[in-house]
Design a protein around this motif. Structure first.
Motif, mmCIF file in Angstrom:
data_model
loop_
_atom_site.group_PDB
_atom_site.id
_atom_site.type_symbol
_atom_site.label_atom_id
_atom_site.label_comp_id
_atom_site.label_asym_id
_atom_site.label_seq_id
_atom_site.Cartn_x
_atom_site.Cartn_y
_atom_site.Cartn_z
ATOM 1 N N PRO A 119 -34.740 26.564 38.340
ATOM 2 C CA PRO A 119 -33.685 27.611 38.950
ATOM 3 C C PRO A 119 -33.562 27.585 40.311
ATOM 4 C CG PRO A 119 -34.531 28.754 36.913
ATOM 5 C CD PRO A 119 -35.585 27.605 37.398
ATOM 6 N N ASP A 120 -34.366 27.702 41.106
ATOM 7 C CA ASP A 120 -34.379 27.683 42.573
ATOM 8 C C ASP A 120 -34.318 26.427 43.048
ATOM 9 O OD1 ASP A 120 -37.045 26.716 42.110
ATOM 10 O OD2 ASP A 120 -38.232 28.345 43.162
ATOM 11 N N GLY A 121 -34.184 25.284 42.534
ATOM 12 C CA GLY A 121 -34.341 23.824 42.843
ATOM 13 C C GLY A 121 -35.493 23.293 43.047
ATOM 14 N N GLU A 122 -36.670 23.932 42.798
ATOM 15 C CA GLU A 122 -38.003 23.077 42.973
ATOM 16 C C GLU A 122 -38.148 22.179 41.797
ATOM 17 O OE1 GLU A 122 -42.552 24.186 42.688
ATOM 18 O OE2 GLU A 122 -41.298 25.837 42.809
ATOM 19 N N ARG A 123 -38.653 21.016 42.111
ATOM 20 C CA ARG A 123 -38.915 20.140 40.712
ATOM 21 C C ARG A 123 -40.395 20.013 40.595
ATOM 22 N NH1 ARG A 123 -35.360 15.411 40.111
ATOM 23 N NH2 ARG A 123 -33.408 15.748 41.248
ATOM 24 N N LEU A 124 -40.774 20.308 39.275
ATOM 25 C CA LEU A 124 -42.235 20.021 38.951
ATOM 26 C C LEU A 124 -42.586 18.473 38.664
ATOM 27 C CD1 LEU A 124 -42.549 22.782 36.240
ATOM 28 C CD2 LEU A 124 -42.736 22.882 38.460
ATOM 29 N N LYS A 125 -43.740 18.145 39.146
ATOM 30 C CA LYS A 125 -44.080 16.871 38.880
ATOM 31 C C LYS A 125 -43.976 16.473 37.533
ATOM 32 C CE LYS A 125 -48.148 14.004 39.777
ATOM 33 N NZ LYS A 125 -49.392 13.828 40.195
ATOM 34 N N PRO A 126 -43.544 15.349 36.898
ATOM 35 C CA PRO A 126 -43.501 14.785 35.607
ATOM 36 C C PRO A 126 -44.925 14.673 35.082
ATOM 37 C CG PRO A 126 -42.132 13.434 37.192
ATOM 38 C CD PRO A 126 -42.953 14.189 38.097
ATOM 39 N N ARG A 127 -44.711 15.332 33.811
ATOM 40 C CA ARG A 127 -45.858 15.171 32.809
ATOM 41 C C ARG A 127 -45.504 14.596 31.525
ATOM 42 N NH1 ARG A 127 -48.812 17.448 28.883
ATOM 43 N NH2 ARG A 127 -50.767 18.332 29.334
ATOM 44 N N ARG A 128 -46.568 13.863 31.069
ATOM 45 C CA ARG A 128 -46.231 13.197 29.544
ATOM 46 C C ARG A 128 -46.825 14.308 28.576
ATOM 47 N NH1 ARG A 128 -49.012 9.126 32.436
ATOM 48 N NH2 ARG A 128 -50.977 9.825 31.705
ATOM 49 N N PHE A 129 -45.981 14.317 27.340
ATOM 50 C CA PHE A 129 -46.102 14.962 26.264
ATOM 51 C C PHE A 129 -46.035 13.970 25.140
ATOM 52 C CE2 PHE A 129 -44.558 18.187 29.193
ATOM 53 C CZ PHE A 129 -45.185 19.298 28.891
ATOM 54 N N ARG A 130 -46.526 14.316 24.168
ATOM 55 C CA ARG A 130 -46.226 13.657 22.657
ATOM 56 C C ARG A 130 -45.223 13.885 22.098
ATOM 57 N NH1 ARG A 130 -51.529 11.586 21.883
ATOM 58 N NH2 ARG A 130 -53.269 13.000 22.596
ATOM 59 N N LYS A 131 -44.487 13.153 21.448
ATOM 60 C CA LYS A 131 -43.135 13.375 20.942
ATOM 61 C C LYS A 131 -43.293 14.518 20.012
ATOM 62 C CE LYS A 131 -41.583 8.504 21.589
ATOM 63 N NZ LYS A 131 -40.930 7.276 20.935
ATOM 64 N N SER A 132 -44.571 14.504 19.373
ATOM 65 C CA SER A 132 -44.530 15.644 18.341
ATOM 66 C C SER A 132 -44.841 17.011 18.927
ATOM 67 C CB SER A 132 -45.776 15.197 17.359
ATOM 68 O OG SER A 132 -47.023 14.912 18.290
ATOM 69 N N ASN A 133 -44.988 17.136 20.217
ATOM 70 C CA ASN A 133 -45.150 18.304 20.985
ATOM 71 C C ASN A 133 -43.879 19.170 20.850
ATOM 72 O OD1 ASN A 133 -47.256 17.089 23.303
ATOM 73 N ND2 ASN A 133 -47.827 18.726 22.069
ATOM 74 N N SER A 134 -44.018 20.402 20.935
ATOM 75 C CA SER A 134 -42.940 21.294 20.573
ATOM 76 C C SER A 134 -42.291 21.786 22.078
ATOM 77 C CB SER A 134 -43.295 22.654 19.944
ATOM 78 O OG SER A 134 -44.148 23.312 20.757
ATOM 79 N N VAL A 135 -40.978 22.217 21.941
ATOM 80 C CA VAL A 135 -40.567 23.026 23.202
ATOM 81 C C VAL A 135 -41.184 23.894 23.598
ATOM 82 C CG1 VAL A 135 -38.327 23.988 24.001
ATOM 83 C CG2 VAL A 135 -37.897 22.273 22.249
ATOM 84 N N LYS A 136 -41.988 24.613 22.745
ATOM 85 C CA LYS A 136 -42.662 25.700 23.347
ATOM 86 C C LYS A 136 -43.887 25.222 24.244
ATOM 87 C CE LYS A 136 -44.900 30.135 21.792
ATOM 88 N NZ LYS A 136 -44.925 31.049 20.784
#
Length: 420
Positions: A346-363
């Motif tokens: 929300p403050d404009g900062e970007r987090l470095k991209p990270r890989r997830f599995r497609k089966s990972n959850s939103v949580k």
């Protein structure tokens, strides 16, 4: 927004029946063949045919239509041979296509219309002069060409060393063509397809897309590039902060002020207003995402993390004692079952991209964000007021079900998330 450094493609728009002319220069990626060149070749072929008795002395040319400029296959073949020692080979079946595709270019004739297909910088492009702009060929080129043959299209493989497809802006434009940025190609085809689909004029669609671009930039948080200016003389610190000058960079506005001053002014005003709202909200939200009163009541002071605070304990402090659900597995290696997620806070900062599995959850993604942002945000699933938003413009999907998998939410290979 196109930059001069962006890779470009040479393309000619259809004029009269000059499709053969257009297809040659598109195939060669530059204005290498002129109308005069082709006319000379046609004249030479006509003369040779007269000498052989194949043509009446005063009969019309079969190598060029003098009214429309439509050239015969023989003229096109001779032009390729004279300019770059290239030759054309007819292709009739798939087994021939597999070998022919190694040559990286094809000349096609569909219902007396010539057009070229060529691989440019690793991507196959349809350079048809009747399109709105060059169009990417999706999928396997052999399957694409085979489907064209099945529909009665003549396919000719271009054999020989093709001239280089230049990547920079500044080459000389041709009689009928120019250099188009790859991003502009996609935009122009999208405009035309949308106009046909919705029954609107091209100009109407362009105006609508300008407005959508404006909203998209606001949604994406581009109003966060701020520069503090001189403040007003006000004794109240909060009011003084609010009155600090907010300056939006032209690069963030994304519109040339000289090209479209009205849209530029509207974009700038909208981004400034969005920036003021964000700046005002940031003063009332602390390091843990709660109100100033809550921070004082909990003894956290100015949002400083207590000594020994861990990622797991942060979840418990926010009412999230869930027996280690803050734990994340090690980042998986890239594979067909993984995808990449980047986040704009929300403050404009970007987090470095990270890989997830497609089966990972939103949580799982929420847990990662809480950790990487040092708990700058509090999600609704943890008693806060914030939700992630997946943007496939113009559609915006609020990720309010932490139990859903990323695949179920419609995540693709690379995604940028924002906040509701």
């Amino acid at each position: 927004m196109t930059t001069k450094k962006e890779a470009r493609i040479y393309w000619e728009k259809q004029t009269l029946a000059l499709c053969g002319h257009h297809s040659l220069n598109a195939l060669l990626q530059g204005p290498h063949v002129s109308t005069q060149d082709l006319q000379k070749i046609a004249d030479v072929l006509d003369e040779a045919e007269r000498k052989l008795g194949l043509k009446d002395e005063n009969g019309p040319s079969e190598n060029v239509d003098v009214n429309t400029g439509n050239y015969s296959l023989q003229v096109l073949e001779e032009a390729l041979k004279k300019t770059f020692q290239l030759k054309l080979t007819s292709v009739f079946k798939r087994t021939e296509l597999n070998e022919a595709a190694k040559n990286k270019a094809f000349l096609l004739n569909a219902h007396q219309h010539w057009f070229a297909i060529r691989e440019i910088r690793g991507q196959w492009w349809n350079l048809n002069s009747q399109l709105a702009a060059p169009s990417k060929v999706n999928g396997e080129i052999v399957w694409y060409l085979e489907s064209m043959i099945q529909r009665g299209t003549q396919v000719f493989a271009v054999v020989g060393a093709l001239p280089q497809a230049h990547e920079i802006f500044g080459q000389k434009d041709g009689e009928y063509g120019n250099w188009i940025a790859e991003s502009e190609c996609e935009e122009m085809n999208e405009i035309m397809a949308r106009a046909e689909r919705e029954g609107k004029t091209v100009e109407r669609v362009k105006e609508e897309m300008k407005e959508e671009k404006k909203r998209k930039m606001i949604f994406s948080g581009k109003a966060n590039t701020l520069r503090g200016g001189d403040s007003t003389n006000n004794n109240n610190d909060d009011e003084k902060d609010d009155d600090d000058a907010i300056v939006i960079d032209d690069a963030d506005i994304g519109v040339d002020r000289n090209e479209d001053p009205e849209l530029y002014a509207a974009m700038k005003a909208s981004l400034e207003e969005e920036a003021r709202k964000r700046k005002k909200n940031s003063k009332s939200v602390g390091f843990y995402g709660g109100s100033k009163e809550n921070r004082e009541a909990s003894g956290r002071g100015g949002g400083q993390r207590q000594e020994g605070t861990t990622w797991q304990s942060l979840g418990k402090e926010n009412g999230n004692d869930n027996n280690g659900t803050m734990q994340l597995e090690q980042e998986p290696d890239e594979s067909p079952d993984t995808l990449s997620v980047a986040v704009r806070l929300p403050d404009g900062e970007r987090l470095k991209p990270r890989r997830f599995r497609k089966s990972n959850s939103v949580k799982d993604v929420e847990n990662w964000i809480v950790s990487e942002s040092n708990a700058k945000v509090t999600f609704k699933s943890r008693g806060g007021d914030q939700c992630l938003v997946l943007v496939h413009f113009p559609k915006r999907t609020t990720l309010d079900d932490p139990g859903k998998t990323l695949e179920q939410c419609g995540f693709e290979n690379r995604e940028m998330l924002t906040f509701a």
